[in-house]
Motif scaffolding. Structure first.
Motif, mmCIF file in Angstrom:
data_model
loop_
_atom_site.group_PDB
_atom_site.id
_atom_site.type_symbol
_atom_site.label_atom_id
_atom_site.label_comp_id
_atom_site.label_asym_id
_atom_site.label_seq_id
_atom_site.Cartn_x
_atom_site.Cartn_y
_atom_site.Cartn_z
ATOM 1 N N GLU A 16 0.811 -1.222 0.000
ATOM 2 C CA GLU A 16 0.000 0.000 0.000
ATOM 3 C C GLU A 16 0.838 1.262 0.000
ATOM 4 O O GLU A 16 0.474 2.272 -0.603
ATOM 5 C CB GLU A 16 -0.964 0.002 1.182
ATOM 6 C CG GLU A 16 -2.048 1.058 1.080
ATOM 7 C CD GLU A 16 -2.983 0.880 -0.107
ATOM 8 O OE1 GLU A 16 -3.701 1.837 -0.438
ATOM 9 O OE2 GLU A 16 -2.994 -0.225 -0.710
ATOM 10 N N LEU A 20 0.408 4.306 -2.606
ATOM 11 C CA LEU A 20 0.286 5.707 -2.203
ATOM 12 C C LEU A 20 1.340 6.572 -2.892
ATOM 13 O O LEU A 20 1.060 7.712 -3.285
ATOM 14 C CB LEU A 20 0.413 5.820 -0.685
ATOM 15 C CG LEU A 20 -0.778 5.292 0.117
ATOM 16 C CD1 LEU A 20 -0.391 5.106 1.588
ATOM 17 C CD2 LEU A 20 -1.976 6.218 0.008
ATOM 18 N N ILE A 155 3.983 9.888 4.028
ATOM 19 C CA ILE A 155 3.178 8.820 3.451
ATOM 20 C C ILE A 155 3.332 7.535 4.251
ATOM 21 O O ILE A 155 2.362 6.810 4.503
ATOM 22 C CB ILE A 155 3.573 8.613 1.976
ATOM 23 C CG1 ILE A 155 3.111 9.822 1.149
ATOM 24 C CG2 ILE A 155 2.988 7.315 1.416
ATOM 25 C CD1 ILE A 155 3.625 9.835 -0.276
ATOM 26 N N ASP A 159 0.321 5.635 6.242
ATOM 27 C CA ASP A 159 -0.034 4.245 5.968
ATOM 28 C C ASP A 159 0.049 3.395 7.236
ATOM 29 O O ASP A 159 -0.792 2.518 7.456
ATOM 30 C CB ASP A 159 0.891 3.675 4.894
ATOM 31 C CG ASP A 159 0.567 2.234 4.548
ATOM 32 O OD1 ASP A 159 -0.596 1.953 4.187
ATOM 33 O OD2 ASP A 159 1.465 1.376 4.664
ATOM 34 N N ILE A 189 -3.835 11.818 -3.137
ATOM 35 C CA ILE A 189 -3.997 10.745 -2.151
ATOM 36 C C ILE A 189 -5.478 10.480 -1.912
ATOM 37 O O ILE A 189 -5.922 9.329 -1.861
ATOM 38 C CB ILE A 189 -3.301 11.119 -0.828
ATOM 39 C CG1 ILE A 189 -1.777 11.223 -1.016
ATOM 40 C CG2 ILE A 189 -3.637 10.087 0.260
ATOM 41 C CD1 ILE A 189 -1.075 9.939 -1.330
ATOM 42 N N TRP A 192 -7.058 8.382 -4.575
ATOM 43 C CA TRP A 192 -6.719 6.969 -4.451
ATOM 44 C C TRP A 192 -7.500 6.311 -3.313
ATOM 45 O O TRP A 192 -8.059 5.221 -3.484
ATOM 46 C CB TRP A 192 -5.224 6.785 -4.223
ATOM 47 C CG TRP A 192 -4.883 5.385 -3.780
ATOM 48 C CD1 TRP A 192 -4.392 4.986 -2.578
ATOM 49 C CD2 TRP A 192 -5.055 4.185 -4.537
ATOM 50 N NE1 TRP A 192 -4.247 3.637 -2.524
ATOM 51 C CE2 TRP A 192 -4.644 3.106 -3.710
ATOM 52 C CE3 TRP A 192 -5.515 3.911 -5.823
ATOM 53 C CZ2 TRP A 192 -4.676 1.778 -4.147
ATOM 54 C CZ3 TRP A 192 -5.560 2.587 -6.255
ATOM 55 C CH2 TRP A 192 -5.142 1.542 -5.415
#
Length: 201
Positions: A16, A20, A155, A159, A189, A192
């Motif tokens: 993931e 991202l 990021i 996550d 972001i 997504w």
């Protein structure tokens, strides 16, 4: 431009962060997801018999950290100077420390031990590491972990906090919480997050 294919299971997991990064960069790629059944047939065709795998122009590469760092560098998200890259890697090291505890819980099969590990993580380990993040943000001006814009560091923390650590713990760290929301609200972001497949993990 290179042709990218990202191969992983039907989950967020260790892929993931890569997704991202692709989203943040606005970079097109093929998001290939395997079920346990289809993975069994594909396993021997991967470099190390494990996922994730990043395929670039037909050449496959393994190891999640190597893939993440490569993509971050390619997309200008790994820091603008050697010192900034060190700062990004410093945050990534803390993220990996958190994953050590997350995985310990994930692989424990005994229910009573799961409860004990979960309680220890929430009471001791996660607050300690979020305290480190809070201090880094404060030292850097409060908005971002490195520099003055979103990087791999932001990021990666986003996550890591996404469904893995209870929000009640994050509430105790206002700068971490604000940074998480800043990443979440980034236009690319957010797009997504809105369209990504719904998965349990």
């Amino acid at each position: 431009m290179p042709s990218y294919k990202l191969k992983y299971f039907e989950s967020k997991g260790r892929a993931e962060m890569c997704r991202l990064l692709f989203a943040m960069a606005g970079q097109e790629y093929e998001d290939i997801r395997y079920s346990q059944e289809t993975w069994a047939a594909e396993k021997n065709n991967t470099p190390f018999g494990q996922l994730p795998v990043l395929e670039i122009d037909g050449q496959q590469y393994g190891q999640s950290i190597a893939i993440i760092n490569f993509l971050a560098r390619e997309f200008g998200l790994h820091g603008q100077t050697n010192l900034e890259q060190l700062q990004v890697d410093q945050v990534m090291g803390i993220v990996q420390d958190i994953y050590t505890h997350l995985l310990k819980l994930f692989f424990e099969k005994d229910k009573a031990k799961q409860v004990a590990i979960h309680e220890e993580n929430n009471k001791t380990h996660y607050p300690k590491y979020l305290g480190f993040f809070e201090a880094i943000l404060k030292k850097n001006g409060g908005e971002f972990y490195v520099g003055q814009k979103i990087s791999l560091a932001d990021i990666a923390v986003f996550d890591t906090l996404d469904g893995k650590i209870d929000d009640s713990i994050v509430e105790g760290f206002p700068l971490v919480k604000t940074n998480r929301e800043k990443v979440r609200k980034n236009e690319k972001i957010a797009q997504w997050l809105d369209k990504r497949p719904k998965t349990a993990h």
